[in-house]
Design an enzyme around this catalytic site. Structure first.
Site, PDB file in Angstrom:
ATOM      1  N   HIS A   9       0.953  -1.277  -0.165  1.00 43.45           N
ATOM      2  CA  HIS A   9       0.015  -0.047   0.011  1.00 43.45           C
ATOM      3  C   HIS A   9       0.883   1.126  -0.096  1.00 43.45           C
ATOM      4  O   HIS A   9       1.897   1.247   0.683  1.00 43.45           O
ATOM      5  CB  HIS A   9      -0.982   0.080   1.265  1.00 43.45           C
ATOM      6  CG  HIS A   9      -1.875  -1.073   1.353  1.00 43.45           C
ATOM      7  ND1 HIS A   9      -1.462  -2.275   1.777  1.00 43.45           N
ATOM      8  CD2 HIS A   9      -3.149  -1.288   0.892  1.00 43.45           C
ATOM      9  CE1 HIS A   9      -2.513  -3.262   1.805  1.00 43.45           C
ATOM     10  NE2 HIS A   9      -3.527  -2.545   1.384  1.00 43.45           N
ATOM     11  N   HIS A 178      29.199  -1.024  10.277  1.00 50.20           N
ATOM     12  CA  HIS A 178      28.054  -0.396   9.638  1.00 50.20           C
ATOM     13  C   HIS A 178      27.225  -1.530   8.966  1.00 50.20           C
ATOM     14  O   HIS A 178      27.632  -2.570   8.697  1.00 50.20           O
ATOM     15  CB  HIS A 178      28.339   0.872   8.874  1.00 50.20           C
ATOM     16  CG  HIS A 178      29.443   0.817   7.693  1.00 50.20           C
ATOM     17  ND1 HIS A 178      28.897   0.130   6.443  1.00 50.20           N
ATOM     18  CD2 HIS A 178      30.533   0.584   7.870  1.00 50.20           C
ATOM     19  CE1 HIS A 178      29.780   0.420   5.848  1.00 50.20           C
ATOM     20  NE2 HIS A 178      31.228   0.297   6.538  1.00 50.20           N
TER      21      HIS A 178
END
Length: 327
Positions: A9, A178
């Site tokens: 959506h 990271h």
């Protein structure tokens, strides 16, 4: 490789694909199909049909949708009924789930196989603060006979495996731990322990905590000084350890090698630009001290793997340095 269609959506599917590619790099054979507020089921069905057709006949397709029972699910379910065994649907799309799918699909041939894999792994991407709400998982070291035992509980002199740490990756990266490391390199090398080697960070409790929070689930992560790495390098109790070493500069790597740490290859992933440094590719910035350090490491028999991500092509360090007249 399994093809993937994301359906949602609103613009969620497009946004999560963009986020995943920031971490994982550009991806092929993946399409986002969105149901916008001014559209109906037929509009989404047309987008899904176009995506399926773009993969060609007999393609294996995994549909990843936002909600079970929503319009994106219902429309993909129509296609699933038509495609049969060559497709599968997974609902509850989130970023850890998508990253797991992208990392696993290269080695899988069917949508069913990929769907089963990511469902078994999906929950590990869910973390919570405060941490006492998180279910605790014991992290142990496997001995030669398959028994699991924490290294710290072993008597000094105990030998696990061949008594030597297996350094599955030694990486120089200014950012240390990271997303690209925690997701891509973790999957490529499958370490049991990530070790950030940095004298300063090892004394900074806040930075150590942040590193541990950034670690992939199930992989023990430590920040230690160089001298500690030298100690555990010679400790046979760590012989069953597959270690990923992270340094933020090549000079620390050289110091560790000179003190006997058995590093054979260094992945040069990222070295940030600073005054007096020159960019030799899009991620590496070096100066004369760095060049001397590279030379010293080569004299110790160390080779270099120059690439950001596991899927990137290796670059030749000497060629990059010559191009900038640094050697």
């Amino acid at each position: 490789m399994v093809n993937i269609i994301l359906a949602s959506h609103g613009e969620f599917a497009e946004g999560i694909l963009q986020s995943a590619q920031m971490i994982f790099g550009e991806q092929e054979q993946i399409v986002a199909a969105t149901l916008m507020p001014n559209e109906g089921p037929d509009d989404l069905k047309a987008k899904l049909d176009e995506a399926v057709d773009s993969f060609g006949e007999d393609a294996e397709i995994l549909f990843m949708v936002d909600l079970w029972g929503g319009t994106p699910f219902n429309q993909t379910n129509i296609l699933y009924d038509h495609l049969g065994e060559k497709s599968a649907i997974v609902a509850g799309l989130n970023l850890p789930m998508l990253l797991e799918a992208l990392g696993a699909r290269m080695g899988m041939e069917t949508a069913h196989e990929l769907a089963s894999h990511i469902i078994s792994k999906e929950a590990i991407g869910i973390r919570v603060k405060p941490e006492e709400l998180q279910p605790q998982e014991e992290v142990a070291t496997e001995t030669e006979d398959g028994q699991e035992q924490a290294v710290g509980s072993l008597e000094p002199g105990t030998v696990l495996g061949d008594g030597k740490i297996d350094y599955v990756l030694t990486r120089v990266d200014t950012r240390l731990l990271h997303g690209q490391v925690a997701i891509n390199w973790n999957k490529a090398t499958n370490p049991t322990r990530i070790i950030v080697v940095n004298d300063t960070i090892s004394k900074d409790e806040m930075r150590k905590t942040l590193l541990q929070q950034a670690a992939p689930p199930g992989v023990r992560t430590n920040a230690i000084p160089i001298r500690k790495l030298v100690e555990i390098n010679d400790d046979p109790r760590f012989g069953a350890t597959r270690a990923m070493l992270l340094f933020d500069n090549p000079q620390d790597v050289l110091e560790a090698v000179e003190q006997g740490v058995d590093i054979k290859e260094v992945n040069l992933g990222s070295m940030a630009h600073a005054t007096g440094k020159r960019m030799i590719n899009k991620a590496l910035s070096v100066d004369e001290e760095d060049v001397k350090t590279f030379k010293a490491l080569e004299e110790h028999g160390v080779t270099f793997d120059v690439r950001i991500l596991p899927g990137d092509s290796r670059e030749d360090l000497d060629s990059l340095l010559r191009k900038e007249d640094l050697i």
